[in-house]
Motif scaffolding. Structure first.
Motif, mmCIF file in Angstrom:
data_model
loop_
_atom_site.group_PDB
_atom_site.id
_atom_site.type_symbol
_atom_site.label_atom_id
_atom_site.label_comp_id
_atom_site.label_asym_id
_atom_site.label_seq_id
_atom_site.Cartn_x
_atom_site.Cartn_y
_atom_site.Cartn_z
ATOM 1 N N LEU A 37 0.902 -1.174 -0.032
ATOM 2 C CA LEU A 37 0.110 0.557 0.751
ATOM 3 C C LEU A 37 1.032 1.104 0.047
ATOM 4 O O LEU A 37 1.805 0.985 0.245
ATOM 5 C CB LEU A 37 -1.013 0.097 1.438
ATOM 6 C CG LEU A 37 -1.728 1.124 1.271
ATOM 7 C CD1 LEU A 37 -3.208 0.922 -0.006
ATOM 8 C CD2 LEU A 37 -2.520 1.005 2.254
ATOM 9 N N GLY A 90 -8.050 1.432 -5.139
ATOM 10 C CA GLY A 90 -7.895 0.213 -4.670
ATOM 11 C C GLY A 90 -8.443 -0.711 -3.470
ATOM 12 O O GLY A 90 -8.989 -0.857 -2.660
ATOM 13 N N THR A 92 -6.008 -3.069 -2.528
ATOM 14 C CA THR A 92 -5.569 -3.149 -1.450
ATOM 15 C C THR A 92 -6.121 -2.558 -0.452
ATOM 16 O O THR A 92 -6.373 -3.538 0.289
ATOM 17 C CB THR A 92 -4.021 -2.538 -1.669
ATOM 18 O OG1 THR A 92 -3.249 -3.334 -2.134
ATOM 19 C CG2 THR A 92 -3.519 -3.148 -0.352
ATOM 20 N N SER A 93 -6.458 -1.176 -0.687
ATOM 21 C CA SER A 93 -7.126 -0.793 1.277
ATOM 22 C C SER A 93 -7.839 -1.375 1.087
ATOM 23 O O SER A 93 -9.259 -1.496 2.213
ATOM 24 C CB SER A 93 -8.064 0.271 0.425
ATOM 25 O OG SER A 93 -6.316 1.100 0.191
ATOM 26 N N LEU A 97 -9.227 -3.066 4.503
ATOM 27 C CA LEU A 97 -9.996 -2.192 5.590
ATOM 28 C C LEU A 97 -10.799 -3.703 6.331
ATOM 29 O O LEU A 97 -11.677 -3.490 7.216
ATOM 30 C CB LEU A 97 -10.844 -1.085 4.786
ATOM 31 C CG LEU A 97 -10.571 0.012 3.927
ATOM 32 C CD1 LEU A 97 -11.502 0.498 3.664
ATOM 33 C CD2 LEU A 97 -10.433 1.147 6.094
ATOM 34 N N GLY A 398 -4.483 9.102 3.713
ATOM 35 C CA GLY A 398 -5.432 9.198 4.609
ATOM 36 C C GLY A 398 -5.514 10.212 5.372
ATOM 37 O O GLY A 398 -6.821 9.114 5.916
ATOM 38 N N TYR A 401 -10.105 9.549 5.093
ATOM 39 C CA TYR A 401 -10.770 8.370 5.965
ATOM 40 C C TYR A 401 -9.920 8.116 6.956
ATOM 41 O O TYR A 401 -11.309 8.284 8.117
ATOM 42 C CB TYR A 401 -9.652 6.747 5.792
ATOM 43 C CG TYR A 401 -9.572 6.314 4.534
ATOM 44 C CD1 TYR A 401 -10.336 5.409 4.090
ATOM 45 C CD2 TYR A 401 -8.537 6.180 3.449
ATOM 46 C CE1 TYR A 401 -10.253 4.453 2.655
ATOM 47 C CE2 TYR A 401 -8.570 5.886 2.407
ATOM 48 C CZ TYR A 401 -9.857 4.642 2.266
ATOM 49 O OH TYR A 401 -9.707 3.731 1.316
ATOM 50 N N ILE A 433 -6.074 2.814 7.014
ATOM 51 C CA ILE A 433 -4.973 3.185 6.383
ATOM 52 C C ILE A 433 -3.844 4.092 6.362
ATOM 53 O O ILE A 433 -2.688 3.818 5.636
ATOM 54 C CB ILE A 433 -6.359 3.771 5.007
ATOM 55 C CG1 ILE A 433 -7.060 2.628 4.712
ATOM 56 C CG2 ILE A 433 -5.314 4.494 3.957
ATOM 57 C CD1 ILE A 433 -6.578 1.957 3.781
#
Length: 522
Positions: A37, A90, A92-93, A97, A398, A401, A433
């Motif tokens: 990431l 997004g 990987t995010s 998450l 980040g 988030y 994140i």
């Protein structure tokens, strides 16, 4: 009769034990791509059964290439794949998450909170985010679009590569913009060439195919011409089944051949009557037909892939026909230009229609590099498409988030029931994140998170995030670190859906498989 007798050939895991194993599977999956990431993320080396290697930073590519057997892990991979399909970034995010939400949910389960209550709280948090997230957006301009495209390539190559890919993607996106200002990504073709550097990649308005006209005496360039697309060929037909011809006279065979040639030339005459200037066939073109087309000044290309015919059809507003003689005036398309040119030492066919179309020629020194650059273009084009469809951008690093997590904590205080704890756990999950970005950048994750929260609170601005290149908390929009609204929103929605689905599982039944003895061939 008890459950034991009915399920004697099944391994069963129930209650907390089942949930614990499912959460562990999700956390293990996230651990496999956690280090990829952000701009400081590392690459993964993938090796298949045949020994072929692939070096990539793309989370969904790693997960889809790896052999994952656990059903819950497959559910999380499914959420990541959907994110890739919808937003192209997004992925990987989404996995990180989802795993963090499940980790926090497990802590609540241990405290005695029922998974159904946690699922309700997560759903409430998701709906709150969907209603509030647009407040944190910034309307993008051309410069921010470019910066967002570069941000989407964070950690996927050197600075020059990111600049080249982002610039060419934005240009290609403009070429395929329709009247409604929507980008038609399906009209962008990507072709690759090895033996050069990434910076030599280029974008061409129109469709570029590695084809040359079947006869050099044919016109090299046609302007404002008419084109016909044939899902077949202009050649002698073969018998559909095995047959034998009994020739009783020496002239019969020659008459047979003359009739075949006559039928072929009839098709050419029909093309000329329609005013066709360019012919593209999926199959071959007979030599007799080639000579007649050359004399008539018609440009012809053979063995064009069906997918390329479809692209030409959209660009030139032409209807693909199965049989030449059935073609009518309304089947014919129009092209602004059709030309053979040398690109990278190879002859290519460049066709530009009245409809939009673009081709990106990807260049690199090796096959592996070209493959990775193609994946970068695919991701970047997806992000560019998101921005052209919706020009609202969120701060990166980040920041969005953390801002959403702060919003959820204030919202949680208004909820009287146990769902309040679930909403707070959801907020904690969003902050992962920033922590992972800091870890991958060699920074202290807790200190970095607290610094971002403190800066956003003191400045009363949601734009402050973590700059991984100097370790400072800075205004991400001013720094040009932004990402499309659709990517963040879809990542949170996908992660929430996967988490809730896993939380609702309280019984896992594995069918026992008998040991199979392979058959030995003599």
């Amino acid at each position: 009769m008890g459950d034991g007798e009915i399920l004697k050939d099944t391994t069963r895991s129930t209650g907390r034990d089942a949930l614990k194993k499912n959460v562990q599977a999700a956390i293990a999956l996230a651990g496999a791509i956690r280090s990829t990431l952000g701009p400081k993320g590392l690459d993964k080396l993938l090796i298949d059964d045949d020994g072929r290697t692939l070096v990539t930073n793309d989370g969904v590519t790693v997960l889809e290439t790896a052999k994952v057997e656990h059903p819950v892990a497959k559910m999380v991979i499914g959420a990541s794949s959907l994110q890739d399909k919808i937003a192209k970034d997004g992925t990987t995010s989404t996995v990180i998450l989802s795993s963090e939400m499940l980790r926090n949910a497990w802590e609540l389960v241990v405290q005695g909170i029922h998974p159904a209550v946690i699922a309700r709280g997560f759903r409430m948090a998701e709906q709150k985010i969907i209603s509030e997230i647009e407040k944190y957006t910034t309307v993008g301009n051309e410069e921010l679009f470019k910066q967002a495209a570069i941000s989407a390539l964070s950690g996927k190559g050197h600075e020059s590569l990111k600049q080249t890919v982002s610039e060419l993607s934005l240009i290609a996106g403009k070429y395929v913009m329709n009247k409604n200002r929507k980008m038609e990504k399906e009209k962008i073709k990507i072709i690759s060439q090895t033996g050069s550097v990434v910076e030599d990649s280029e974008v061409v308005q129109g469709l570029v195919l590695a084809k040359k006209r079947i006869d050099l005496k044919m016109p090299k360039e046609i302007k404002d011409g008419k084109i016909i697309l044939i899902d077949g060929g202009l050649e002698r037909r073969s018998f559909s089944s095995d047959m034998k011809l009994n020739v009783t006279s020496p002239g019969i065979l020659e008459q047979f051949r003359m009739k075949e040639r006559e039928m072929l030339l009839t098709q050419v005459e029909h093309l000329k009557s329609l005013g066709v200037d360019v012919v593209a066939c999926k199959e071959g073109i007979d030599d007799d037909v080639k000579n007649d087309l050359t004399k008539s000044g018609i440009q012809a290309f053979r063995r064009v892939a069906k997918s390329d015919l479809d692209l030409i059809s959209m660009s030139c507003d032409a209807t693909i026909v199965n049989d030449v003689l059935s073609a009518k005036k309304d089947s014919i398309g129009t092209c602004k230009s059709s030309v053979n040119e040398m690109l990278g030492g190879l002859e290519h066919w460049i066709i530009t229609g009245n409809g939009c179309g673009a081709t990106i020629i990807v260049r690199g020194s090796t096959v592996d590099i070209v493959g990775e650059v193609e994946r970068c273009f695919d991701d970047c084009l997806g992000v560019v498409g998101q921005m052209y469809d919706d020009d609202r951008l969120l701060p990166g690093g980040g920041a969005s988030y953390v801002a959403l997590a702060r919003c959820l904590r204030r919202y949680a205080e208004t909820i009287p029931g146990r769902e309040q704890l679930a909403v707070a756990a959801f907020a904690d999950g969003l902050e992962v994140i920033v922590r992972v970005l800091a870890e991958n950048g060699g920074l202290d994750p807790i200190e970095s998170l607290l610094s971002v929260v403190a800066k956003q609170t003191s400045e009363n601005s949601h734009n402050y995030g973590l700059n991984l290149f100097n370790g400072e908390v800075e205004d991400m929009v001013s720094n040009g670190v932004v990402e499309p609204l659709g990517i963040v929103r879809q990542a949170i929605i996908g992660a929430t859906e996967a988490s809730i689905s896993i939380l609702r599982i309280d019984d896992v039944l594995w069918a026992k498989q008998d040991v199979e003895i392979p058959e030995l061939t003599e």
